[in-house]
Write a protein that holds these residues in place. Structure first.
Motif, PDB file in Angstrom:
ATOM      1  N   GLY A 152       0.818  -1.201   0.000  1.00 40.59           N
ATOM      2  CA  GLY A 152       0.000   0.000   0.000  1.00 40.59           C
ATOM      3  C   GLY A 152       0.853   1.252   0.000  1.00 40.59           C
ATOM      4  O   GLY A 152       1.851   1.334   0.733  1.00 40.59           O
ATOM      5  N   GLY A 153       0.454   2.249  -0.814  1.00 38.09           N
ATOM      6  CA  GLY A 153       1.190   3.505  -0.891  1.00 38.09           C
ATOM      7  C   GLY A 153       1.456   3.883  -2.334  1.00 38.09           C
ATOM      8  O   GLY A 153       0.772   3.423  -3.264  1.00 38.09           O
ATOM      9  N   ARG A 154       2.455   4.724  -2.536  1.00 40.00           N
ATOM     10  CA  ARG A 154       2.840   5.148  -3.887  1.00 40.00           C
ATOM     11  C   ARG A 154       3.782   4.102  -4.466  1.00 40.00           C
ATOM     12  O   ARG A 154       4.819   3.801  -3.892  1.00 40.00           O
ATOM     13  N   GLN A 155       3.424   3.549  -5.620  1.00 41.34           N
ATOM     14  CA  GLN A 155       4.189   2.443  -6.183  1.00 41.34           C
ATOM     15  C   GLN A 155       4.175   2.486  -7.707  1.00 41.34           C
ATOM     16  O   GLN A 155       3.387   3.216  -8.323  1.00 41.34           O
ATOM     17  N   ILE A 156       5.062   1.679  -8.284  1.00 45.54           N
ATOM     18  CA  ILE A 156       5.231   1.626  -9.738  1.00 45.54           C
ATOM     19  C   ILE A 156       5.100   0.176 -10.187  1.00 45.54           C
ATOM     20  O   ILE A 156       5.668  -0.730  -9.580  1.00 45.54           O
ATOM     21  N   LEU A 157       4.343  -0.036 -11.257  1.00 44.93           N
ATOM     22  CA  LEU A 157       4.226  -1.344 -11.897  1.00 44.93           C
ATOM     23  C   LEU A 157       4.786  -1.255 -13.309  1.00 44.93           C
ATOM     24  O   LEU A 157       4.490  -0.308 -14.036  1.00 44.93           O
ATOM     25  N   THR A 158       5.589  -2.225 -13.692  1.00 43.28           N
ATOM     26  CA  THR A 158       6.093  -2.297 -15.059  1.00 43.28           C
ATOM     27  C   THR A 158       5.648  -3.617 -15.668  1.00 43.28           C
ATOM     28  O   THR A 158       5.684  -4.664 -15.021  1.00 43.28           O
ATOM     29  N   SER A 159       5.193  -3.549 -16.897  1.00 46.02           N
ATOM     30  CA  SER A 159       4.712  -4.723 -17.606  1.00 46.02           C
ATOM     31  C   SER A 159       4.866  -4.475 -19.094  1.00 46.02           C
ATOM     32  O   SER A 159       5.465  -3.478 -19.515  1.00 46.02           O
ATOM     33  N   ARG A 160       4.329  -5.369 -19.877  1.00 44.98           N
ATOM     34  CA  ARG A 160       4.354  -5.180 -21.322  1.00 44.98           C
ATOM     35  C   ARG A 160       3.624  -3.901 -21.729  1.00 44.98           C
ATOM     36  O   ARG A 160       3.943  -3.295 -22.762  1.00 44.98           O
ATOM     37  N   LEU A 161       2.673  -3.472 -20.920  1.00 46.80           N
ATOM     38  CA  LEU A 161       1.914  -2.262 -21.218  1.00 46.80           C
ATOM     39  C   LEU A 161       2.665  -0.996 -20.813  1.00 46.80           C
ATOM     40  O   LEU A 161       2.144   0.101 -20.988  1.00 46.80           O
ATOM     41  N   GLY A 162       3.856  -1.142 -20.251  1.00 52.22           N
ATOM     42  CA  GLY A 162       4.664   0.027 -19.933  1.00 52.22           C
ATOM     43  C   GLY A 162       4.725   0.319 -18.448  1.00 52.22           C
ATOM     44  O   GLY A 162       4.507  -0.541 -17.593  1.00 52.22           O
ATOM     45  N   TRP A 163       4.999   1.567 -18.151  1.00 53.05           N
ATOM     46  CA  TRP A 163       5.215   2.077 -16.802  1.00 53.05           C
ATOM     47  C   TRP A 163       3.889   2.596 -16.259  1.00 53.05           C
ATOM     48  O   TRP A 163       3.215   3.383 -16.921  1.00 53.05           O
ATOM     49  N   ALA A 164       3.503   2.161 -15.072  1.00 52.60           N
ATOM     50  CA  ALA A 164       2.245   2.616 -14.467  1.00 52.60           C
ATOM     51  C   ALA A 164       2.502   2.973 -13.006  1.00 52.60           C
ATOM     52  O   ALA A 164       2.862   2.100 -12.209  1.00 52.60           O
ATOM     53  N   TRP A 235      -4.322  -7.039 -17.831  1.00 53.75           N
ATOM     54  CA  TRP A 235      -5.427  -6.142 -18.190  1.00 53.75           C
ATOM     55  C   TRP A 235      -5.290  -4.875 -17.367  1.00 53.75           C
ATOM     56  O   TRP A 235      -5.054  -4.932 -16.149  1.00 53.75           O
ATOM     57  N   GLN A 236      -5.401  -3.726 -18.029  1.00 52.22           N
ATOM     58  CA  GLN A 236      -5.226  -2.447 -17.336  1.00 52.22           C
ATOM     59  C   GLN A 236      -6.150  -1.399 -17.942  1.00 52.22           C
ATOM     60  O   GLN A 236      -6.220  -1.257 -19.169  1.00 52.22           O
ATOM     61  N   ARG A 237      -6.858  -0.687 -17.053  1.00 52.58           N
ATOM     62  CA  ARG A 237      -7.788   0.357 -17.506  1.00 52.58           C
ATOM     63  C   ARG A 237      -7.537   1.633 -16.719  1.00 52.58           C
ATOM     64  O   ARG A 237      -7.297   1.591 -15.508  1.00 52.58           O
ATOM     65  N   GLN A 238      -7.627   2.763 -17.424  1.00 52.86           N
ATOM     66  CA  GLN A 238      -7.567   4.077 -16.795  1.00 52.86           C
ATOM     67  C   GLN A 238      -8.900   4.787 -17.051  1.00 52.86           C
ATOM     68  O   GLN A 238      -9.385   4.807 -18.197  1.00 52.86           O
ATOM     69  N   HIS A 239      -9.460   5.359 -15.996  1.00 51.43           N
ATOM     70  CA  HIS A 239     -10.791   5.962 -16.097  1.00 51.43           C
ATOM     71  C   HIS A 239     -10.748   7.396 -15.577  1.00 51.43           C
ATOM     72  O   HIS A 239     -10.183   7.679 -14.521  1.00 51.43           O
ATOM     73  N   ASP A 240     -11.351   8.300 -16.333  1.00 54.96           N
ATOM     74  CA  ASP A 240     -11.429   9.710 -15.955  1.00 54.96           C
ATOM     75  C   ASP A 240     -12.534   9.878 -14.909  1.00 54.96           C
ATOM     76  O   ASP A 240     -13.708   9.666 -15.195  1.00 54.96           O
ATOM     77  N   LEU A 241     -12.158  10.255 -13.676  1.00 56.88           N
ATOM     78  CA  LEU A 241     -13.135  10.380 -12.597  1.00 56.88           C
ATOM     79  C   LEU A 241     -14.030  11.607 -12.757  1.00 56.88           C
ATOM     80  O   LEU A 241     -15.083  11.693 -12.130  1.00 56.88           O
TER      81      LEU A 241
END
Length: 397
Positions: A152-164, A235-241
């Motif tokens: 939990g907290g501020r973190q970074i995920l890297t995958s085939r879809l790039g930097w998140a 699977w990764q989705r970004q949604h405009d709140l």
């Protein structure tokens, strides 16, 4: 520079972990990396010449007397415009990166990590990505167990879809007996490769077109390891709140197959659920021997743009390429390497009547590493790229 409440809490937590007296079995590891460089470059300066001094180039367009492409919007005005090289500018960016990990809080498997970046320009010219001066890229608590993991907290995920990057939670379920890991994550997302949200003015000069709020990032992935086969699904989705619109929605799959000793086959593909089209893809074969490593493969690249961005409206065109590389170590203290790639863009269905547009190109590089002297490593290389839009020729040592 203003500091948000989450960032202040993270910095206080890092300071407390470093300054607190160590308890039994408590420890920490800190790495500080300082890098600085001096870069000289020239910008562009708008200039003009009388229309009578402009000449017609081989492709039919106008050129200035010294051969720079010019625009003559209205010959009756008597002026043609062009951009000539500007004044020499000197930039000297300095980056200090600190990575801190602490453990031993009395709970087995619990640790904390923080990654901070301090940027300062010692030169007199503007250098990109120097703001904000202090950036918190990661700052989280992590709990590891044999069967699961929580973060939990501020973190970074890297995958085939790039930097998140995101501020939120991440949970992993592990099934070691079956070679399966399943994970899910959710939180307030950050701009691509940045420590700020997509609503921050630093992410785009066109402030009227960026979302007014930080977006929601959700995703899941699964790793399957079964004998000679490794598979990953994302699977990764970004949604405009602030609205009901999606920013992106992607699926991807990748696999590594080892059919025999010394041979590995890898490949993967992306699919854009929001636009309903295939994206980047690749496949390669690698053969490894004690002193030789050979790689050959195919790659397709299609740029990905968030749907709120104006760039998505320009229908980016993919390119396809074949590539190969070789690494040879004839003796223990010498390594030689070479790489080549040929690419060709797909049909853009656009006319270029004023010039001949190139739709293919190549990249090549070679170099070597010598470690014959104890505690001394000498490395040198050369690369040449001739692709659409720019050519690059450079050496390093």
């Amino acid at each position: 520079m203003t500091t948000s409440a989450p960032r202040r809490l993270a910095l206080l937590a890092v300071a407390a972990a470093v300054l607190a007296p160590p308890a039994a079995a408590q420890g920490y590891r800190a790495t500080i990396d300082v890098r600085a460089q001096s870069v000289a470059y020239r910008g562009w300066q708008l200039d003009s010449v009388p229309a009578g001094d402009a000449v017609i180039g081989p492709s039919g367009g106008f050129l200035s007397p010294d051969g720079i492409a010019a625009t003559c919007p209205d010959l009756s005005s008597g002026q043609c415009f062009f951009y000539r090289p500007g004044e020499r500018q000197q930039a000297a960016p300095m980056i200090v990166t600190t990575d801190l990990a602490t453990w031993g809080f009395g709970v087995k498997g619990l640790s904390a990590r923080a990654n901070l970046r301090f940027a300062y320009d010692l030169g007199d010219a503007v250098w990109p990505n120097m703001e904000p001066t202090l950036q918190l890229f990661e700052g989280y608590l992590d709990y590891q167990h044999q069967w699961f993991a929580l973060r939990g907290g501020r973190q970074i995920l890297t995958s085939r879809l790039g930097w998140a990057g995101f501020d939120g939670g991440h949970a992993t379920l592990r099934l070691p007996k079956y070679g399966i890991d399943v994970a899910g994550y959710a939180g307030w997302g950050r701009a691509r490769s940045s420590a700020v949200g997509i609503n921050n003015p630093l992410t785009a000069p066109l402030g009227d077109f960026i979302p007014p709020e930080r977006h929601l990032l959700v995703g899941t992935y699964a790793n399957v390891r079964s004998g000679p086969v490794d598979f990953r699904f994302d699977w990764q989705r970004q949604h405009d709140l602030a609205t009901t619109y999606q920013i992106s929605d992607f699926l991807s799959g990748s696999a590594t197959i080892r059919p025999m000793r010394r041979v590995a086959i890898t490949g993967g593909v992306d699919y854009d659920l929001a636009l309903g089209r295939w994206g980047s893809a690749d496949a390669s074969v690698r053969y490894v021997m004690p002193r030789v490593q050979l790689t050959g493969g195919y790659r397709r690249y299609l740029p990905r743009f968030d749907l709120y961005s104006v760039w998505a409206a320009f229908s980016p065109v993919a390119w396809n390429g074949v590539q190969g590389s070789v690494i040879v170590s004839p003796v223990r203290w010498l390594q030689l390497r070479g790489r080549g790639e040929y690419i060709k863009f797909e049909d853009a269905e656009a006319d270029t009547p004023l010039f001949a547009a190139r739709d293919d190109g190549y990249r090549t590089s070679f170099g070597g590493t010598i470690s014959a002297i104890r505690n001394v490593t000498i490395d040198a290389g050369y690369n040449l790229e001739k692709v659409t839009g720019a050519w690059i020729s450079g050496a390093d040592g």
